[in-house]
Design a protein around this motif. Structure first.
Motif: not given
Lengths: 284, 299
Positions: B180-190, B200-215
């Motif tokens: 179910i998380f994967l289905a949600n992730l696929q709707s996050v715009p690239q 220059g945001a690191s992958k970890v930063k991207q997870f907390f600031h881009v991915t997580l809010p949209l989940m």
């Protein structure tokens, strides 16, 4: 600049390979309980204790023959299959009719009935087992598959009505039905010939989710099916595991036979099942 | 607009009720009616000795249920179980989904393996794991531990049994949550990630600031369904511990079945059911509110 970008790309590719290897390793660990279940079904008790994760030696297919008989497998399987197929068919048919009526209603009655069905999503049926027991008894349904089927249908209907109604509102063009009206189609013809065939994706999702729910439901059969000849597969597993708890190589084939039908279903329909769960989950 | 009531193009007329009726009949008889009866019974002296002449007894059953240590323990255990199982499941499944969502070659294989246990019945998963964690000579984990010369571990002691049950359920349901998380992730715009890359945001930063809010939407669904599912846990307990040792893994459903149904204390059982419903509603409502605040804080 381009050098920097390339080295960064290479680094991230190497990173991906490391991540992927770690994930594959984790997946293999995740699979150990299933592997353990499978190999143990084919072992002698001594072999299983001496090397729990080793390959079976000798391979004991006869374990399955014994389990098959002890569980009265064909009968238990047919009972489970009848209950599951009938429940799923009723959930889709009744849910489809109600979802369609609500979707096309132009009065306030539609949204009101919709809310009524949705209230079912927040009431856990488990809190009602005492009153369900007496209702089933008064209707004369005790110890019949219909008790299990109707309770299962009632539990799964709210989600079905929700998904079907939303799907009809979002994707079935009203113009299509208006054209059918002009051709003089009756409402049932319109529903079964025009609307229902368009619902395939959501019907598939519902069929999958409801099958998993009903097939794996243990509490409802436990409450309502009291004689052994009416019982489902899970009741046979529970009964036998209680009874033969010392003879533990006899138990693994029983567990395997218990999960086998859905495992086969999963192996062949894996893509659709995962897609169905994702679709149903995100909306539900 | 053109024609009168009931004959509007596309409207159903009398078929509205005809179509609604079958679903409504089943739903009313087997969901709404039982609910109403449960509430009614919870205020009466209904037992297996008194089936016919039910008297109104006020809040007696509620007081009795709350005064029974076993029932308090059962509610507490169910709540602990539901929160631990939900929290851990999200902690495992969310990073897993993000990693599997990278463009991996084995993506479908990984998804299929992690999801696999979700098609098993919880009852059989319970039996399987009670053999895996058993302390007798055939328990898989303890067999391996002693093979390595290590001390064996008692997974079904008073302090560990509930944790062992939770462990088996994380194994079973993490893959479901991941899907179910994967289905949600696929709707996050690239483009969001591309923009973050340029910044220059690191992958970890991207997870907390881009991915997580949209989940937020999928986390909310998993949190609520898994909390409610956890509160009504039954099969896995029935298979693994039967509520023991002592009352350390008794849950709302094991107690309701034994006390309310088998022993015939129907009124008390019904009151227990109503209290259980109130807990479910309270937890769902506060999680919904909390998640709403999360979404609001982000946007």
């Amino acid at each position: 600049m381009s050098l920097f970008v390339r080295s960064r790309a290479r680094r991230s590719r190497r990173g991906t390979i490391i991540v992927e290897s770690a994930l594959v390793l984790l997946a293999l660990v995740w699979f150990i309980p299933v592997y353990y279940l499978i190999v143990t079904t084919l072992k002698t008790a001594k072999n299983a204790t001496d090397s729990p994760l080793g390959w079976p030696d000798p391979i004991m297919v006869s374990n399955y023959a014994a389990a098959w008989e002890r569980m009265q497998y064909p009968r238990a399987f047919l009972n489970t299959a009848f209950i599951s197929v009938t429940s799923v068919a009723l959930v889709i048919l009744l849910g489809g009719l109600a979802g369609y009526a609500i979707a096309r209603s132009r009065t306030k009655a539609g949204p009101r009935f919709f809310l009524l069905f949705l209230s079912g999503l927040v009431v856990p049926f488990q809190m009602n087992i005492i009153s369900l027991f007496s209702i089933v008894k008064h209707l004369g349904l005790m110890n019949t598959p219909w008790a299990v089927i109707l309770v299962n249908v009632a539990i799964n209907l709210p989600q079905a009505v929700f998904l079907l109604k939303e799907f009809i509102c979002a994707t079935v063009p009203i113009e299509l039905e208006e054209a059918a009206d002009i051709d003089g189609c009756s409402v049932p013809t319109k529903f079964f010939r025009i609307v229902f065939p368009l619902l395939k994706p959501v019907v598939a999702t519902l069929a999958i989710i409801t099958t998993l729910n009903v097939w794996n439901e243990f509490l409802i059969p436990l409450l309502f099916l009291q004689t052994r000849d009416r019982g489902v597969i899970l009741q046979e597993v529970a009964r036998n595991i209680g009874q033969f708890s010392t003879d533990w190589t006899a138990m693994f084939p029983m567990m395997m036979l218990g999960v086998l039908p859905l495992v086969i279903f999963y192996i062949f329909m894996q893509k659709y099942i995962i897609a169905g769960v994702a679709a149903g989950g995100l909306k539900g | 607009m053109l024609s009168g009531r009931g004959s509007k193009p596309g409207s159903l007329g009398k078929y509205f009720y005809l179509f609604l009726l079958p679903a409504l009949a089943v739903f009313l008889t087997f969901s709404i009616l039982p609910f109403a009866f449960t509430v009614y019974y919870s205020f009466t002296d209904y037992t297996d000795m008194n089936l016919k002449n039910l008297n109104f007894v006020g809040l007696d059953n509620y007081v009795k249920a709350l005064a029974t240590p076993l029932m308090r323990k059962a509610i507490l255990n169910s709540v602990i179980y539901a929160f631990c199982m939900t929290g851990l499941q999200i902690l495992v499944a969310l990073p897993l989904a993000v990693l599997v969502n990278l463009k991996l070659k084995t993506r479908n294989f990984l998804r299929a393996v992690f999801f696999f246990p979700a098609v098993f019945s919880a009852l059989i998963v319970g039996y399987l794991w009670s053999y895996i964690l058993s302390s007798s000579n055939y328990g898989l984990v303890n067999n391996l531990l002693s093979g390595l010369g290590l001390d064996t571990f008692h997974f079904f002691g008073p302090k560990t049994a509930l944790g062992s049950v939770i462990l088996s359920q994380i194994w079973q349901w993490a893959g479901w949550a991941m899907v179910i998380f994967l289905a949600n992730l696929q709707s996050v715009p690239q483009e969001l990630y591309e923009a973050a890359d340029i910044d220059g945001a690191s992958k970890v930063k991207q997870f907390f600031h881009v991915t997580l809010p949209l989940m937020a939407p999928s986390v909310k669904i998993i949190a609520i369904t898994s909390l409610i599912g956890g509160l009504k846990v039954f099969d896995i307990i029935y298979a693994m511990t039967k509520g023991g040792p002592g009352d350390t893994t008794e849950t709302v459903m094991t107690v309701m079945l034994r006390h309310g149904v088998s022993k015939g204390f129907y009124g008390v059982g019904a009151a227990f059911g109503v209290m259980f419903f109130i807990v479910v509603i309270a937890i769902s409502a506060s999680v919904t509110k909390l998640m709403g605040k999360w979404s609001a804080a982000i946007s």
